[in-house]
Scaffold this active site. Structure first.
Site, PDB file in Angstrom:
ATOM      1  N   GLN A 291      -4.960   3.857  -7.314  1.00 28.59           N
ATOM      2  CA  GLN A 291      -6.082   4.129  -6.400  1.00 28.59           C
ATOM      3  C   GLN A 291      -6.370   5.619  -6.438  1.00 28.59           C
ATOM      4  OE1 GLN A 291      -5.241   4.067  -2.222  1.00 28.59           O
ATOM      5  NE2 GLN A 291      -7.378   4.025  -1.625  1.00 28.59           N
TER       6      GLN A 291
ATOM      7  N   TYR B   3      39.533  25.303 -17.544  1.00 28.02           N
ATOM      8  CA  TYR B   3      38.315  25.894 -18.106  1.00 28.02           C
ATOM      9  C   TYR B   3      38.654  27.212 -18.774  1.00 28.02           C
ATOM     10  CZ  TYR B   3      33.390  27.376 -18.069  1.00 28.02           C
ATOM     11  OH  TYR B   3      32.130  27.786 -18.422  1.00 28.02           O
TER      12      TYR B   3
ATOM     13  N   LYS C 208       5.102  10.089   0.929  1.00 26.66           N
ATOM     14  CA  LYS C 208       5.710   9.487   2.118  1.00 26.66           C
ATOM     15  C   LYS C 208       6.576   8.270   1.803  1.00 26.66           C
ATOM     16  CE  LYS C 208       3.077   7.374   5.234  1.00 26.66           C
ATOM     17  NZ  LYS C 208       2.227   7.206   6.431  1.00 26.66           N
TER      18      LYS C 208
ATOM     19  N   ARG D 239       1.043  13.806   7.572  1.00 21.14           N
ATOM     20  CA  ARG D 239       1.742  14.153   8.815  1.00 21.14           C
ATOM     21  C   ARG D 239       3.245  14.397   8.601  1.00 21.14           C
ATOM     22  NH1 ARG D 239      -1.082   9.050  11.732  1.00 21.14           N
ATOM     23  NH2 ARG D 239      -1.345   8.480   9.530  1.00 21.14           N
TER      24      ARG D 239
ATOM     25  N   LEU E 288       0.850  -1.195   0.000  1.00 20.82           N
ATOM     26  CA  LEU E 288       0.000   0.000   0.000  1.00 20.82           C
ATOM     27  C   LEU E 288       0.882   1.240   0.000  1.00 20.82           C
ATOM     28  CD1 LEU E 288      -2.718  -0.971   2.653  1.00 20.82           C
ATOM     29  CD2 LEU E 288      -2.486  -1.674   0.269  1.00 20.82           C
TER      30      LEU E 288
HETATM   31  C1  UD1 Z   1      -2.533   1.758   9.570  1.00 22.70           C
HETATM   32  C2  UD1 Z   1      -3.585   0.798  10.182  1.00 22.70           C
HETATM   33  C3  UD1 Z   1      -3.318   0.670  11.679  1.00 22.70           C
HETATM   34  C4  UD1 Z   1      -1.926   0.174  11.907  1.00 22.70           C
HETATM   35  C5  UD1 Z   1      -0.888   1.087  11.200  1.00 22.70           C
HETATM   36  C6  UD1 Z   1       0.463   0.437  11.265  1.00 22.70           C
HETATM   37  C7  UD1 Z   1      -5.609   1.059   8.865  1.00 22.70           C
HETATM   38  C8  UD1 Z   1      -6.989   1.619   8.836  1.00 22.70           C
HETATM   39  N1  UD1 Z   1      -4.914   1.309   9.948  1.00 22.70           N
HETATM   40  O1  UD1 Z   1      -2.761   3.039  10.158  1.00 22.70           O
HETATM   41  O2  UD1 Z   1      -4.254  -0.262  12.253  1.00 22.70           O
HETATM   42  O3  UD1 Z   1      -1.655   0.122  13.309  1.00 22.70           O
HETATM   43  O4  UD1 Z   1      -1.236   1.271   9.824  1.00 22.70           O
HETATM   44  O5  UD1 Z   1       1.451   1.285  10.759  1.00 22.70           O
HETATM   45  O6  UD1 Z   1      -5.212   0.403   7.940  1.00 22.70           O
HETATM   46  N2  UD1 Z   1      -2.584   4.039   1.929  1.00 22.70           N
HETATM   47  C9  UD1 Z   1      -3.048   3.834   0.651  1.00 22.70           C
HETATM   48  N3  UD1 Z   1      -4.250   4.356   0.303  1.00 22.70           N
HETATM   49  C10 UD1 Z   1      -5.035   5.039   1.173  1.00 22.70           C
HETATM   50  C11 UD1 Z   1      -4.552   5.243   2.495  1.00 22.70           C
HETATM   51  C12 UD1 Z   1      -3.324   4.720   2.839  1.00 22.70           C
HETATM   52  O7  UD1 Z   1      -2.384   3.214  -0.167  1.00 22.70           O
HETATM   53  O8  UD1 Z   1      -6.129   5.476   0.779  1.00 22.70           O
HETATM   54  C13 UD1 Z   1      -1.258   3.519   2.301  1.00 22.70           C
HETATM   55  C14 UD1 Z   1      -0.317   4.565   2.805  1.00 22.70           C
HETATM   56  O9  UD1 Z   1       0.476   5.097   1.736  1.00 22.70           O
HETATM   57  C15 UD1 Z   1       0.528   3.801   3.809  1.00 22.70           C
HETATM   58  C16 UD1 Z   1      -0.369   2.686   4.290  1.00 22.70           C
HETATM   59  O10 UD1 Z   1      -1.428   2.601   3.357  1.00 22.70           O
HETATM   60  O11 UD1 Z   1       1.686   3.239   3.190  1.00 22.70           O
HETATM   61  C17 UD1 Z   1      -0.926   2.945   5.670  1.00 22.70           C
HETATM   62  O12 UD1 Z   1      -1.646   4.163   5.682  1.00 22.70           O
HETATM   63  P1  UD1 Z   1      -1.587   5.166   6.905  1.00 22.70           P
HETATM   64  O13 UD1 Z   1      -2.460   6.325   6.602  1.00 22.70           O
HETATM   65  O14 UD1 Z   1      -0.205   5.440   7.279  1.00 22.70           O
HETATM   66  O15 UD1 Z   1      -2.311   4.283   8.043  1.00 22.70           O
HETATM   67  P2  UD1 Z   1      -2.065   4.409   9.617  1.00 22.70           P
HETATM   68  O16 UD1 Z   1      -2.857   5.538  10.136  1.00 22.70           O
HETATM   69  O17 UD1 Z   1      -0.630   4.390   9.912  1.00 22.70           O
HETATM   70 MG    MG Z   2       0.992   4.641   8.774  1.00 26.06          MG
END
Ligand code: UD1
Ligand code: MG
Length: 450
Positions: free
Chosen positions: A73, A383, A21, A14, A7
């Site tokens: 996505q 140069y 990121k 943040r 993902l």
């Molecule tokens: C997520 C988990 C949380 C876990 C944590 C661990 C969920 C809802 N929560 O939270 O339970 O403890 O990771 O680090 O999954 N991403 C996408 N598409 C989106 C949103 C996010 O590809 O629409 C990707 C981001 O780029 C990232 C990953 O998914 O690499 C996680 O997303 P992030 O927003 O960091 O989730 P957390 O709040 O950290």
């Molecule tokens: Mg995260």
């Protein structure tokens, strides 16, 4: 069959960065490169990367990774929505889907192997990695019974005060039975604090759901902000230093030094304080580096000493000494037993064996033959204001202090250049070249003045 999906579509709000990121660098490799590397050992049949925010930039950065399928996505409506995008590309797939968060870069390959093993032996619909964190704030909490069966994952922001006391956290790493997940994905709702579709909600829909707790909680650190980025960097640096100490490298002050993944060291290398290695560098047996060096994409032969110097894109043969306060820039190719002294800059030049450039010189676009002795303050004027030209100096030649060699220029072998000369014409073998005003001495000059 095994498919891996990473993902990597989120913006990383943040981080407060122009860079997506997952492209933030950590010890010389981006987060997403590290995550991809952590599953190499599993030799998955399919590798999919979910991209969205600055998708093109993320794809470009991974151009060298053959066989990676990019899945778009758009918009980014949460981790569940991200995995929903796989329904089409994986329509005909059956087997396991390993989902990796693109922002969890410290996972050890062995941990993923253990996750898959447990998943297969228990026959669960989903097995996820968990860890007990001293400070679990920000992470999803895993609710499980003592047998390891998971009932739900609740995000930090959706937890009640009581639920927040649970420090068993979700790593964001899951092994799903794909067909069961595919049936659950359309049932996700955005009824949560962020109004997003959460992948974590599938866990309550799949039975049995199991978790595997990792012993080293560092491994599951997720990177959401710059503080976590720096904490992961510290963990990685410590891992790299421990690795190289075990391989026979001495660090006199390890905490003050940083390494890149692609740097290699021979045996009995001593690294003194404040040395930084970047890119793909290699340091030969018995070298002594530091204090105070930056070495990037450079190769050093055995037995070299480098002190307070910067080397970038340089190669240095065995038993050379460099510094203090030298700079070797890209294209510097230095053969064995050369001495590069203080306040010397070398760029795009070859120095044959035993060349000495000991003080205050600029050697740019030059080829110096074996044993050439470059006098203090010798400058290659490479140069002309429009183009760069080469200077060639034959073996055994010497330049006097404060010589200027105006390129293009060819000095033969065993040439001597008088101190303070500006040399603009080629010089044949064995000649003395002088290019300076004759000294004038007026006897009793003071006495003759009124
Ligand atoms: C997520 C988990 C949380 C876990 C944590 C661990 C969920 C809802 N929560 O939270 O339970 O403890 O990771 O680090 O999954 N991403 C996408 N598409 C989106 C949103 C996010 O590809 O629409 C990707 C981001 O780029 C990232 C990953 O998914 O690499 C996680 O997303 P992030 O927003 O960091 O989730 P957390 O709040 O950290
Ligand atoms: Mg995260």
């Amino acid at each position: 069959m095994l498919a891996v999906a990473v993902l990597a579509a989120g913006k990383g709000t943040r981080m407060r960065s122009a860079l997506p990121k997952v492209l933030q660098p950590l010890a010389g490799a981006s987060l997403v490169e590290r995550v991809l590397a952590s599953c190499d050992q599993l030799q998955p049949d399919r590798r999919l990367l979910i991209v969205g925010h600055q998708a093109e930039r993320v794809e470009q950065s991974l151009a060298g990774h053959a066989g990676l399928e990019f899945v778009l996505q758009q918009p980014q409506n949460g981790t569940g929505h991200a995995v929903q995008q796989l329904l089409e590309p994986l329509a005909d797939f059956s087997g396991d889907l390993l989902v990796l968060n693109g922002d969890v870069p410290l996972l050890r390959p062995e941990t993923l192997v253990a996750l898959l093993e447990q998943h297969h032996s228990s026959g669960a619909a989903v097995t996820l990695l968990s860890a007990r964190l001293a400070d679990p704030s920000g992470y999803g909490r895993v609710f499980a019974d003592p047998s390891g069966a998971v009932s739900a994952i609740v995000e930090h922001r959706d937890c009640s005060d009581e639920q927040r006391l649970n420090n068993l956290t979700n790593a964001g790493i899951y092994c799903f039975n794909w067909q069961q997940l595919a049936a659950a994905l359309p049932q996700l709702s955005s009824d949560n604090d962020q109004g997003e579709l959460y992948l974590t909600d599938t866990v309550a829909l799949l039975r049995p759901a199991m978790h595997l707790e990792v012993a080293d909680a560092d491994e599951i650190t997720g990177i959401n902000d710059r503080l976590q980025l720096s904490q992961c960097e510290a963990v990685l640096q410590q891992r790299l230093r421990c690795h190289w100490m075990a391989e026979g490298v001495t660090f006199t002050d390890p905490a003050s030094c940083s390494l890149s993944e692609a740097t290699r060291f021979g045996r009995d290398v001593v690294v003194e304080p404040q040395c930084h290695f970047r890119g793909a560098s290699s340091i030969g047996d018995g070298c002594r580096i530091g204090p105070g060096c930056l070495i990037e994409n450079s190769q050093l032969g055995e037995g070299c000493e480098v002190l307070h110097s910067v080397l970038r894109g340089a190669s240095v043969g065995p038993h050379c000494s460099v510094g203090p306060f030298a700079q070797l820039r890209p294209g510097s190719k230095i053969a064995e037993r050369c001495h590069i002294g203080n306040f010397v800059e070398v760029k795009n030049s070859t120095l044959a064996a035993g060349v000495k450039v000991n003080h205050l010189s600029y050697i740019g676009d030059a080829d110096l033959g074996a044993g050439v002795n470059v006098g203090a303050g010798t400058i290659t004027a490479n140069y002309d204001g429009e183009r760069k030209h080469r200077t060639v100096v034959g073996a055994g030649s010497k330049t006097g202090a404060n010589s200027v060699l105006v390129a293009p220029l060819h000095l033969g072998q065993n040439v001597t250049v008088g101190a303070g000369s500006t040399i603009t014409r080629d010089v044949p073998d064995n000649a003395l070249a002088l290019g300076r005003a004759r000294q004038l001495v007026k006897d009793n000059w003071r006495a003759a003045r009124p």
